[in-house]
Design a protein around this motif. Structure first.
Motif, PDB file in Angstrom:
ATOM      1  N   GLY A 151       0.798  -1.222   0.000  1.00  0.00           N
ATOM      2  CA  GLY A 151       0.000   0.000   0.000  1.00  0.00           C
ATOM      3  C   GLY A 151       0.833   1.275   0.000  1.00  0.00           C
ATOM      4  O   GLY A 151       0.297   2.384   0.083  1.00  0.00           O
ATOM      5  N   ARG A 152       2.153   1.141  -0.119  1.00  0.00           N
ATOM      6  CA  ARG A 152       3.036   2.303  -0.093  1.00  0.00           C
ATOM      7  C   ARG A 152       3.208   2.896  -1.481  1.00  0.00           C
ATOM      8  O   ARG A 152       3.055   2.212  -2.497  1.00  0.00           O
ATOM      9  CB  ARG A 152       4.399   1.910   0.472  1.00  0.00           C
ATOM     10  N   ALA A 153       3.555   4.186  -1.546  1.00  0.00           N
ATOM     11  CA  ALA A 153       3.784   4.865  -2.820  1.00  0.00           C
ATOM     12  C   ALA A 153       5.098   4.386  -3.416  1.00  0.00           C
ATOM     13  O   ALA A 153       6.027   3.993  -2.705  1.00  0.00           O
ATOM     14  CB  ALA A 153       3.826   6.377  -2.600  1.00  0.00           C
ATOM     15  N   SER A 154       5.187   4.466  -4.739  1.00  0.00           N
ATOM     16  CA  SER A 154       6.387   3.992  -5.423  1.00  0.00           C
ATOM     17  C   SER A 154       7.618   4.800  -5.007  1.00  0.00           C
ATOM     18  O   SER A 154       8.721   4.245  -4.872  1.00  0.00           O
ATOM     19  CB  SER A 154       6.197   4.067  -6.937  1.00  0.00           C
ATOM     20  N   VAL A 158      11.094   3.080  -3.680  1.00  0.00           N
ATOM     21  CA  VAL A 158      12.364   3.286  -4.383  1.00  0.00           C
ATOM     22  C   VAL A 158      13.401   3.875  -3.443  1.00  0.00           C
ATOM     23  O   VAL A 158      14.561   3.441  -3.407  1.00  0.00           O
ATOM     24  CB  VAL A 158      12.158   4.204  -5.611  1.00  0.00           C
ATOM     25  N   ARG A 159      12.992   4.878  -2.659  1.00  0.00           N
ATOM     26  CA  ARG A 159      13.918   5.531  -1.715  1.00  0.00           C
ATOM     27  C   ARG A 159      14.486   4.537  -0.711  1.00  0.00           C
ATOM     28  O   ARG A 159      15.698   4.489  -0.468  1.00  0.00           O
ATOM     29  CB  ARG A 159      13.174   6.650  -0.995  1.00  0.00           C
ATOM     30  N   ASP A 160      13.617   3.697  -0.142  1.00  0.00           N
ATOM     31  CA  ASP A 160      14.073   2.739   0.860  1.00  0.00           C
ATOM     32  C   ASP A 160      14.988   1.683   0.253  1.00  0.00           C
ATOM     33  O   ASP A 160      15.970   1.251   0.880  1.00  0.00           O
ATOM     34  CB  ASP A 160      12.881   2.067   1.534  1.00  0.00           C
ATOM     35  N   LEU A 165      20.505  -0.488  -0.376  1.00  0.00           N
ATOM     36  CA  LEU A 165      21.505  -0.960  -1.335  1.00  0.00           C
ATOM     37  C   LEU A 165      22.820  -0.215  -1.165  1.00  0.00           C
ATOM     38  O   LEU A 165      23.904  -0.819  -1.233  1.00  0.00           O
ATOM     39  CB  LEU A 165      20.972  -0.795  -2.764  1.00  0.00           C
ATOM     40  N   LYS A 166      22.758   1.094  -0.907  1.00  0.00           N
ATOM     41  CA  LYS A 166      23.976   1.909  -0.834  1.00  0.00           C
ATOM     42  C   LYS A 166      24.797   1.599   0.416  1.00  0.00           C
ATOM     43  O   LYS A 166      25.967   1.978   0.501  1.00  0.00           O
ATOM     44  CB  LYS A 166      23.607   3.393  -0.882  1.00  0.00           C
ATOM     45  N   VAL A 167      24.210   0.915   1.365  1.00  0.00           N
ATOM     46  CA  VAL A 167      24.995   0.467   2.523  1.00  0.00           C
ATOM     47  C   VAL A 167      26.030  -0.560   2.101  1.00  0.00           C
ATOM     48  O   VAL A 167      27.129  -0.626   2.655  1.00  0.00           O
ATOM     49  CB  VAL A 167      24.058  -0.118   3.603  1.00  0.00           C
ATOM     50  N   LYS A 168      25.685  -1.362   1.087  1.00  0.00           N
ATOM     51  CA  LYS A 168      26.569  -2.457   0.650  1.00  0.00           C
ATOM     52  C   LYS A 168      27.247  -2.183  -0.700  1.00  0.00           C
ATOM     53  O   LYS A 168      28.295  -2.759  -0.983  1.00  0.00           O
ATOM     54  CB  LYS A 168      25.746  -3.754   0.517  1.00  0.00           C
ATOM     55  N   VAL A 169      26.656  -1.306  -1.535  1.00  0.00           N
ATOM     56  CA  VAL A 169      27.147  -1.112  -2.901  1.00  0.00           C
ATOM     57  C   VAL A 169      27.308   0.381  -3.183  1.00  0.00           C
ATOM     58  O   VAL A 169      26.428   1.185  -2.848  1.00  0.00           O
ATOM     59  CB  VAL A 169      26.162  -1.733  -3.927  1.00  0.00           C
ATOM     60  N   ASP A 170      28.432   0.728  -3.821  1.00  0.00           N
ATOM     61  CA  ASP A 170      28.639   2.118  -4.256  1.00  0.00           C
ATOM     62  C   ASP A 170      27.914   2.334  -5.572  1.00  0.00           C
ATOM     63  O   ASP A 170      28.112   1.581  -6.534  1.00  0.00           O
ATOM     64  CB  ASP A 170      30.136   2.407  -4.432  1.00  0.00           C
ATOM     65  N   LEU A 171      27.056   3.369  -5.639  1.00  0.00           N
ATOM     66  CA  LEU A 171      26.252   3.629  -6.827  1.00  0.00           C
ATOM     67  C   LEU A 171      26.548   5.014  -7.379  1.00  0.00           C
ATOM     68  O   LEU A 171      26.678   5.989  -6.621  1.00  0.00           O
ATOM     69  CB  LEU A 171      24.754   3.545  -6.492  1.00  0.00           C
ATOM     70  N   HIS A 181      14.194   4.084 -12.386  1.00  0.00           N
ATOM     71  CA  HIS A 181      13.348   3.930 -13.585  1.00  0.00           C
ATOM     72  C   HIS A 181      12.801   2.505 -13.692  1.00  0.00           C
ATOM     73  O   HIS A 181      11.608   2.311 -13.961  1.00  0.00           O
ATOM     74  CB  HIS A 181      14.167   4.269 -14.832  1.00  0.00           C
ATOM     75  N   ASN A 182      13.653   1.533 -13.457  1.00  0.00           N
ATOM     76  CA  ASN A 182      13.228   0.135 -13.569  1.00  0.00           C
ATOM     77  C   ASN A 182      12.194  -0.231 -12.501  1.00  0.00           C
ATOM     78  O   ASN A 182      11.251  -0.989 -12.753  1.00  0.00           O
ATOM     79  CB  ASN A 182      14.428  -0.804 -13.469  1.00  0.00           C
ATOM     80  N   LEU A 183      12.359   0.324 -11.298  1.00  0.00           N
ATOM     81  CA  LEU A 183      11.374   0.060 -10.246  1.00  0.00           C
ATOM     82  C   LEU A 183      10.035   0.721 -10.553  1.00  0.00           C
ATOM     83  O   LEU A 183       8.972   0.142 -10.323  1.00  0.00           O
ATOM     84  CB  LEU A 183      11.911   0.548  -8.899  1.00  0.00           C
ATOM     85  N   ASP A 184      10.094   1.940 -11.075  1.00  0.00           N
ATOM     86  CA  ASP A 184       8.847   2.611 -11.464  1.00  0.00           C
ATOM     87  C   ASP A 184       8.138   1.827 -12.560  1.00  0.00           C
ATOM     88  O   ASP A 184       6.906   1.701 -12.557  1.00  0.00           O
ATOM     89  CB  ASP A 184       9.135   4.046 -11.941  1.00  0.00           C
ATOM     90  N   ARG A 185       8.906   1.313 -13.494  1.00  0.00           N
ATOM     91  CA  ARG A 185       8.318   0.542 -14.603  1.00  0.00           C
ATOM     92  C   ARG A 185       7.644  -0.736 -14.076  1.00  0.00           C
ATOM     93  O   ARG A 185       6.548  -1.107 -14.504  1.00  0.00           O
ATOM     94  CB  ARG A 185       9.408   0.187 -15.615  1.00  0.00           C
TER      95      ARG A 185
END
Length: 588
Positions: A151-154, A158-160, A165-171, A181-185
């Protein structure tokens, strides 16, 4: 042609709209469809196609204003108890979509609740079936259901995801944009467009059943049992539900109305299998093709279909099905099979033979009044012989039709017994026991009916496990709940020993005549020793009489452990055939 056009109208939906109607119970699955839910891999492929913008087919609905059997998609109650649109084609897709988008469990073909979990990797837009590795990988969303069912907004989702992800991976910023974009799609798949062809409510139930058969036969062809189950759903929905409830309870140990259960260790019946028994008992027919026409109400002389004729034939089927699903009949029949030495489903090589035996049991018990103590042994002999000879392996419907035809002129219990015994004796001749059966034992098949009848015979004869004081029938009891099977198939001439002596063909090594049932600790202790080494050691634990009895009961002869392998196989096949004959004779 113009009349056909009035049967359909074209309606456009988006996926969210379809799911909303299912939530309300306004769209439902009709009982004219076979229970089926796609594998998770197939659901994954569906989402991948939708994500890439590919077409995934249309739906066919029926606008129904009449009372007919329906089952809702998913688990739980609905606002509308009677759906106005039923899914005639597209059940698999719509059920799978609903399960994932709503995070709901569905009932599968085995009547069990099932959760479908599909994973998504936003970095490259890849879908996969969730497993333990994916759950540990921070790049994956292990269950995409959370995107819609939370029931949460996209934006929040995406933000969460990016934060974790950024805790483990440099983006880089560019990578973040691709992921967002891929999550919105993916989130927007709820707007995916579908076309539905809706059958008008003026179309009657039989026409809808015919449309269903025609459409679905383009994929997996329906057999005659499916046709009759379709008619049950349209004209006798209660009967279809009774079949499904019985089959459900037979698998789950659950009870019907708090009473006894059809659960057993010999077969998990399907509705179409029990339907065959009802048709055989009710109409004396083995071929279902003609019965489909009968149940539709076809007059044999005029060729016309009438509702009166159909109703009359359904009454015959109702009476027959009541006997088939009667738990006393069911368990008395199964006790006859257990009494013939067959203790578990692993020993049933032919479900056709088992179910047809049930039809004959019903004939004997309900139509010809054969005394139960006589009938128990007769049906035991019948099942033993039809399994052993593979009577219903080739063209089973034709063979059963011919067998049933022999009953049409008889009126007494004695005649009934004579007919079945006559068929048995005609197949189990002296040449069969002495020539055909030993030859058939020349096999390495793990599901050979001759092997199962050999074990059944050892059960009937009270044979003790090789090198043990315990009986085979006790340790083979399916009621035993153990971590490891009490009995194992042991190579009398171990595989490693044979390979060391130049025999490497697995079919030759795994001959039925090279196996005996042993308790698993004994099997481990023997390991790969030559029979001339391990046999004298183990047999030394028993006195002379016990050794002789054990060898005889297991079709082994004096000095077998020192024979050449081929000579041993030939000699043991003949002795195994003799034991099968003795076991069958115990049913007289």
């Amino acid at each position: 042609m113009s009349d056909l056009k009035t049967l359909f109208k074209r309606v456009e939906y988006d996926l969210e709209g379809l799911l909303h109607f299912i939530d309300l119970g306004d769209i439902a699955l009709p009982d004219i469809q076979r229970p089926f839910v796609w594998t998770n891999a197939k659901v994954r492929d569906l989402f991948d196609s939708m994500y890439r913008g590919f077409p995934v087919g249309y739906f066919l609905f029926w606008e129904s204003s009449t009372e007919t059997g329906t089952k809702q998609i998913g688990i739980g109650t609905k606002q509308y108890q009677q759906a106005s649109r039923l899914v005639v084609d597209g059940q698999q897709r719509l059920t799978s979509l609903y399960a994932v988008f709503r995070g709901q469990k569905v009932l599968d073909a085995n009547y069990k609740e099932r959760q479908i979990e599909i994973a998504f990797r936003p970095r490259d837009g890849k879908f996969d079936v969730t497993d333990a590795a994916i759950r540990r990988d921070v790049e994956w969303i292990p269950n995409i259901s959370v995107l819609w069912s939370s029931g949460r907004a996209s934006y929040s989702l995406v933000r969460d995801y990016l934060k974790q992800l950024k805790v483990k991976v440099d983006l880089t910023e560019e990578e973040e944009e691709v992921i967002a974009h891929n999550l919105d799609r993916l989130f927007d798949l709820r707007k995916y467009p579908f076309t539905a062809l809706e059958i008008a409510s003026s179309v009657d139930e039989e026409q809808v059943a015919d449309i269903f058969v025609r459409i679905n036969s383009k994929g997996v062809p329906l057999n005659q049992a499916d046709f009759i189950l379709t008619l049950l759903s349209v004209f006798w929905e209660e009967g279809r539900r009774e079949l499904e409830t019985f089959c459900h309870s037979a698998r789950t140990k659950s009870t019907i109305g708090g009473k006894a259960s059809p659960f057993n260790h010999l077969i998990n019946p399907d509705p179409d299998q029990l339907l065959r028994v009802s048709v055989a008992f009710g109409f004396g027919r083995g071929r279902l093709k003609s019965v489909y026409q009968i149940l539709r109400g076809k007059d044999a002389e005029t060729g016309d279909f009438t509702s009166d004729k159909r109703d009359a034939q359904f009454e015959v089927l109702k009476a027959a099905q009541a006997e088939v699903l009667d738990l006393t009949n069911w368990h008395q029949f199964l006790s006859a099979i257990v009494g013939a030495g067959f203790r578990s489903a692993e020993m049933i090589s032919s479900n056709n033979a088992l179910l047809y035996a049930y039809a004959f049991y019903l004939f004997g018990r309900k139509r010809y009044g054969v005394p139960e103590h006589v009938l128990q042994k007769l049906i035991g002999r019948w099942f033993f012989s039809t399994s052993l000879t593979g009577r219903y392996t080739s063209s089973p419907e034709s063979v059963m039709d011919a067998d049933l035809a022999r009953l049409r002129s008889i009126t007494t219990s004695e005649e009934f017994c004579d007919v079945l015994d006559g068929i048995i004796e005609g197949n189990l001749t002296s040449d069969y026991w002495q020539i055909t059966l030993p030859a058939n034992l020349d096999s390495s098949s793990a599901r050979n009916p001759e092997l199962f009848c050999y074990i059944a015979s050892q059960n009937l004869l009270g044979t003790r496990v090789l090198f043990s004081h315990k009986t085979i029938r006790d340790l083979i009891d399916p009621a035993l709940q153990t971590k490891k099977k009490p009995l194992e198939r042991h190579h009398l001439f171990p595989r490693a020993y044979l390979e060391a002596n130049g025999i490497v063909d697995l079919r030759h090594i795994n001959q039925m005549a090279n196996f005996a049932l042993l308790e698993w600790p004994e099997n481990i202790d023997i390991s790969d020793d030559a029979p001339s080494i391990y046999a004298p050691k183990v047999l030394a634990r028993f006195d002379e009489d016990a050794r002789g009895k054990m060898m005889e009961d297991h079709a082994l002869h004096a000095g077998w452990e020192s024979m050449s392998y081929d000579d041993f196989l030939a000699a043991r096949r003949s002795r195994m055939a003799s034991i099968i004959k003795q076991g069958f004779a115990a049913l007289a």
